[in-house]
Design a protein around this motif. Structure first.
Motif, PDB file in Angstrom:
ATOM      1  N   LYS A 217       0.622  52.267  57.384  1.00  0.00           N
ATOM      2  CA  LYS A 217       1.742  52.518  56.473  1.00  0.00           C
ATOM      3  C   LYS A 217       3.016  51.938  57.082  1.00  0.00           C
ATOM      4  CE  LYS A 217       3.733  55.519  53.310  1.00  0.00           C
ATOM      5  NZ  LYS A 217       3.936  54.906  52.047  1.00  0.00           N
ATOM      6  N   THR A 218       3.812  51.277  56.269  1.00  0.00           N
ATOM      7  CA  THR A 218       5.087  50.731  56.719  1.00  0.00           C
ATOM      8  C   THR A 218       6.038  51.878  57.014  1.00  0.00           C
ATOM      9  OG1 THR A 218       4.751  48.814  55.301  1.00  0.00           O
ATOM     10  CG2 THR A 218       6.990  49.198  56.099  1.00  0.00           C
ATOM     11  N   ILE A 219       6.722  51.801  58.141  1.00  0.00           N
ATOM     12  CA  ILE A 219       7.712  52.814  58.502  1.00  0.00           C
ATOM     13  C   ILE A 219       9.093  52.175  58.389  1.00  0.00           C
ATOM     14  CG2 ILE A 219       8.608  54.294  60.345  1.00  0.00           C
ATOM     15  CD1 ILE A 219       5.729  54.645  61.300  1.00  0.00           C
ATOM     16  N   PHE A 220       9.951  52.789  57.588  1.00  0.00           N
ATOM     17  CA  PHE A 220      11.304  52.288  57.392  1.00  0.00           C
ATOM     18  C   PHE A 220      12.251  53.086  58.284  1.00  0.00           C
ATOM     19  CE2 PHE A 220       8.984  51.499  53.435  1.00  0.00           C
ATOM     20  CZ  PHE A 220       9.059  50.117  53.423  1.00  0.00           C
ATOM     21  N   ALA A 221      12.926  52.391  59.183  1.00  0.00           N
ATOM     22  CA  ALA A 221      13.792  53.037  60.169  1.00  0.00           C
ATOM     23  C   ALA A 221      15.082  53.580  59.560  1.00  0.00           C
ATOM     24  CB  ALA A 221      14.121  52.064  61.300  1.00  0.00           C
ATOM     25  N   THR A 222      15.517  53.000  58.448  1.00  0.00           N
ATOM     26  CA  THR A 222      16.761  53.434  57.801  1.00  0.00           C
ATOM     27  C   THR A 222      16.552  53.477  56.287  1.00  0.00           C
ATOM     28  OG1 THR A 222      17.677  51.221  57.424  1.00  0.00           O
ATOM     29  CG2 THR A 222      18.120  52.236  59.601  1.00  0.00           C
ATOM     30  N   PRO A 223      17.407  54.217  55.586  1.00  0.00           N
ATOM     31  CA  PRO A 223      17.339  54.178  54.121  1.00  0.00           C
ATOM     32  C   PRO A 223      17.607  52.772  53.579  1.00  0.00           C
ATOM     33  CG  PRO A 223      18.772  55.966  54.852  1.00  0.00           C
ATOM     34  CD  PRO A 223      18.407  55.172  56.062  1.00  0.00           C
TER      35      PRO A 223
ATOM     36  N   GLU B 129       4.790  60.156  49.830  1.00  0.00           N
ATOM     37  CA  GLU B 129       3.529  60.622  49.257  1.00  0.00           C
ATOM     38  C   GLU B 129       3.621  62.066  48.782  1.00  0.00           C
ATOM     39  OE1 GLU B 129       0.361  59.669  51.973  1.00  0.00           O
ATOM     40  OE2 GLU B 129       0.850  57.532  51.899  1.00  0.00           O
ATOM     41  N   ASP B 130       4.827  62.609  48.764  1.00  0.00           N
ATOM     42  CA  ASP B 130       5.086  63.965  48.285  1.00  0.00           C
ATOM     43  C   ASP B 130       4.805  64.046  46.783  1.00  0.00           C
ATOM     44  OD1 ASP B 130       6.001  66.547  48.018  1.00  0.00           O
ATOM     45  OD2 ASP B 130       8.096  66.079  48.409  1.00  0.00           O
ATOM     46  N   ASP B 131       4.307  65.164  46.321  1.00  0.00           N
ATOM     47  CA  ASP B 131       3.994  65.342  44.900  1.00  0.00           C
ATOM     48  C   ASP B 131       5.234  65.393  44.018  1.00  0.00           C
ATOM     49  OD1 ASP B 131       1.254  65.417  45.291  1.00  0.00           O
ATOM     50  OD2 ASP B 131       1.201  67.597  45.498  1.00  0.00           O
ATOM     51  N   ASP B 132       6.395  65.661  44.587  1.00  0.00           N
ATOM     52  CA  ASP B 132       7.602  65.860  43.794  1.00  0.00           C
ATOM     53  C   ASP B 132       8.442  64.600  43.617  1.00  0.00           C
ATOM     54  OD1 ASP B 132       6.982  68.544  43.444  1.00  0.00           O
ATOM     55  OD2 ASP B 132       7.989  69.121  45.303  1.00  0.00           O
TER      56      ASP B 132
ATOM     57  N   ALA C 111      22.757  62.230  55.265  1.00  0.00           N
ATOM     58  CA  ALA C 111      22.709  63.342  56.213  1.00  0.00           C
ATOM     59  C   ALA C 111      21.482  63.106  57.094  1.00  0.00           C
ATOM     60  CB  ALA C 111      22.608  64.665  55.458  1.00  0.00           C
ATOM     61  N   MET C 112      21.136  64.083  57.906  1.00  0.00           N
ATOM     62  CA  MET C 112      20.020  63.881  58.825  1.00  0.00           C
ATOM     63  C   MET C 112      18.703  63.569  58.130  1.00  0.00           C
ATOM     64  SD  MET C 112      20.542  66.631  61.882  1.00  0.00           S
ATOM     65  CE  MET C 112      18.966  66.233  62.611  1.00  0.00           C
TER      66      MET C 112
ATOM     67  N   ILE D  29      22.954  51.304  36.186  1.00  0.00           N
ATOM     68  CA  ILE D  29      23.347  52.206  37.273  1.00  0.00           C
ATOM     69  C   ILE D  29      22.059  52.782  37.847  1.00  0.00           C
ATOM     70  CG2 ILE D  29      24.585  54.304  37.908  1.00  0.00           C
ATOM     71  CD1 ILE D  29      26.285  53.842  35.341  1.00  0.00           C
ATOM     72  N   ALA D  30      21.906  52.670  39.159  1.00  0.00           N
ATOM     73  CA  ALA D  30      20.702  53.205  39.795  1.00  0.00           C
ATOM     74  C   ALA D  30      21.087  54.181  40.894  1.00  0.00           C
ATOM     75  CB  ALA D  30      19.862  52.089  40.386  1.00  0.00           C
ATOM     76  N   THR D  31      20.359  55.277  40.935  1.00  0.00           N
ATOM     77  CA  THR D  31      20.478  56.244  42.028  1.00  0.00           C
ATOM     78  C   THR D  31      19.134  56.266  42.734  1.00  0.00           C
ATOM     79  OG1 THR D  31      22.049  57.558  40.762  1.00  0.00           O
ATOM     80  CG2 THR D  31      20.978  58.633  42.636  1.00  0.00           C
ATOM     81  N   ASN D  32      19.172  56.002  44.026  1.00  0.00           N
ATOM     82  CA  ASN D  32      17.978  56.007  44.863  1.00  0.00           C
ATOM     83  C   ASN D  32      18.151  57.078  45.931  1.00  0.00           C
ATOM     84  OD1 ASN D  32      16.888  53.683  43.544  1.00  0.00           O
ATOM     85  ND2 ASN D  32      18.305  52.427  44.720  1.00  0.00           N
ATOM     86  N   VAL D  33      17.181  57.965  46.027  1.00  0.00           N
ATOM     87  CA  VAL D  33      17.241  59.049  47.007  1.00  0.00           C
ATOM     88  C   VAL D  33      16.082  58.868  47.981  1.00  0.00           C
ATOM     89  CG1 VAL D  33      17.245  61.548  47.378  1.00  0.00           C
ATOM     90  CG2 VAL D  33      18.312  60.587  45.318  1.00  0.00           C
ATOM     91  N   TYR D  34      16.394  58.984  49.264  1.00  0.00           N
ATOM     92  CA  TYR D  34      15.413  58.812  50.329  1.00  0.00           C
ATOM     93  C   TYR D  34      15.391  60.057  51.201  1.00  0.00           C
ATOM     94  CZ  TYR D  34      16.282  54.039  48.869  1.00  0.00           C
ATOM     95  OH  TYR D  34      16.438  52.917  48.107  1.00  0.00           O
ATOM     96  N   SER D  35      14.205  60.379  51.703  1.00  0.00           N
ATOM     97  CA  SER D  35      14.099  61.481  52.666  1.00  0.00           C
ATOM     98  C   SER D  35      13.495  60.934  53.947  1.00  0.00           C
ATOM     99  CB  SER D  35      13.253  62.633  52.114  1.00  0.00           C
ATOM    100  OG  SER D  35      11.907  62.233  51.965  1.00  0.00           O
ATOM    101  N   ARG D  36      13.868  61.550  55.053  1.00  0.00           N
ATOM    102  CA  ARG D  36      13.352  61.133  56.354  1.00  0.00           C
ATOM    103  C   ARG D  36      12.319  62.132  56.825  1.00  0.00           C
ATOM    104  NH1 ARG D  36      17.179  60.861  61.420  1.00  0.00           N
ATOM    105  NH2 ARG D  36      16.302  62.892  61.816  1.00  0.00           N
ATOM    106  N   GLY D  37      11.182  61.617  57.208  1.00  0.00           N
ATOM    107  CA  GLY D  37      10.105  62.454  57.713  1.00  0.00           C
ATOM    108  C   GLY D  37       9.374  61.739  58.831  1.00  0.00           C
ATOM    109  N   ALA D  38       8.181  62.184  59.106  1.00  0.00           N
ATOM    110  CA  ALA D  38       7.376  61.609  60.190  1.00  0.00           C
ATOM    111  C   ALA D  38       7.078  60.128  59.933  1.00  0.00           C
ATOM    112  CB  ALA D  38       6.070  62.390  60.332  1.00  0.00           C
ATOM    113  N   GLN D  39       7.073  59.711  58.678  1.00  0.00           N
ATOM    114  CA  GLN D  39       6.801  58.314  58.318  1.00  0.00           C
ATOM    115  C   GLN D  39       8.084  57.513  58.089  1.00  0.00           C
ATOM    116  OE1 GLN D  39       3.646  56.919  58.310  1.00  0.00           O
ATOM    117  NE2 GLN D  39       3.189  58.891  59.236  1.00  0.00           N
TER     118      GLN D  39
END
Length: 143
Positions: free
Chosen positions: A3-9, A34-37, A80-81, A105-115
């Motif tokens: 799996k590709t790991i992205f270091a930053t948003p 890969e979260d269901d939400d 944020a973190m 207009i686009a809104t992109n939301v990213y979360s940081r996790g183990a991947q």
């Protein structure tokens, strides 16, 4: 395949728009958590929830053979973190068409996790007032 790991948003966002431009479903899905939400709202107003529904929506778009080019501008970014929100204007053109559509207009939301950083939401809608949007101050990062 790893799996590709992205270091930053920003890395994840760049990969998202490259996958969109290339019509590459595997690259597109590598950006998504890969979260269901997870949620994707495409410009026509369709809302897709869950990875399977999002994959199928992108598969259908890419299977249409339409070559989409997207350039982003006027980013407003908050980070944020564990979460980052990017709001951008998307300038979309279709290969073979002479006209350029008004920005989206686009809104992109990213979360940081183990991947690393992964997309959890992409929402695109038509810009109601193009002139007003372009007159606002340009690129900002809000912390």
């Amino acid at each position: 395949m790893a799996k590709t790991i992205f270091a930053t948003p920003d890395d994840a966002e760049q990969a998202f728009y490259e996958a969109l431009t290339q019509g590459d479903l595997d690259a597109m899905m590598a950006v998504w958590s890969e979260d269901d939400d997870v949620v994707c709202v495409q410009p026509g107003g369709s809302r897709f929830t869950g990875l399977a529904a999002i994959r199928e929506a992108w598969r259908q778009l890419f299977a249409s053979g339409m070559k989409i080019r997207v350039r982003t501008s006027h980013p407003v970014k908050t980070q944020a973190m564990l979460i980052a929100v990017h709001c951008v204007l998307e300038h979309v053109s279709i290969e073979g068409e002479d006209t350029m559509a008004p920005p989206m207009i686009a809104t992109n939301v990213y979360s940081r996790g183990a991947q690393g950083w992964q997309m959890i939401l992409h929402h695109t809608s038509p810009a109601p007032d193009t002139d007003g949007l372009l007159l606002q101050e340009t690129p900002r990062i809000v912390h």
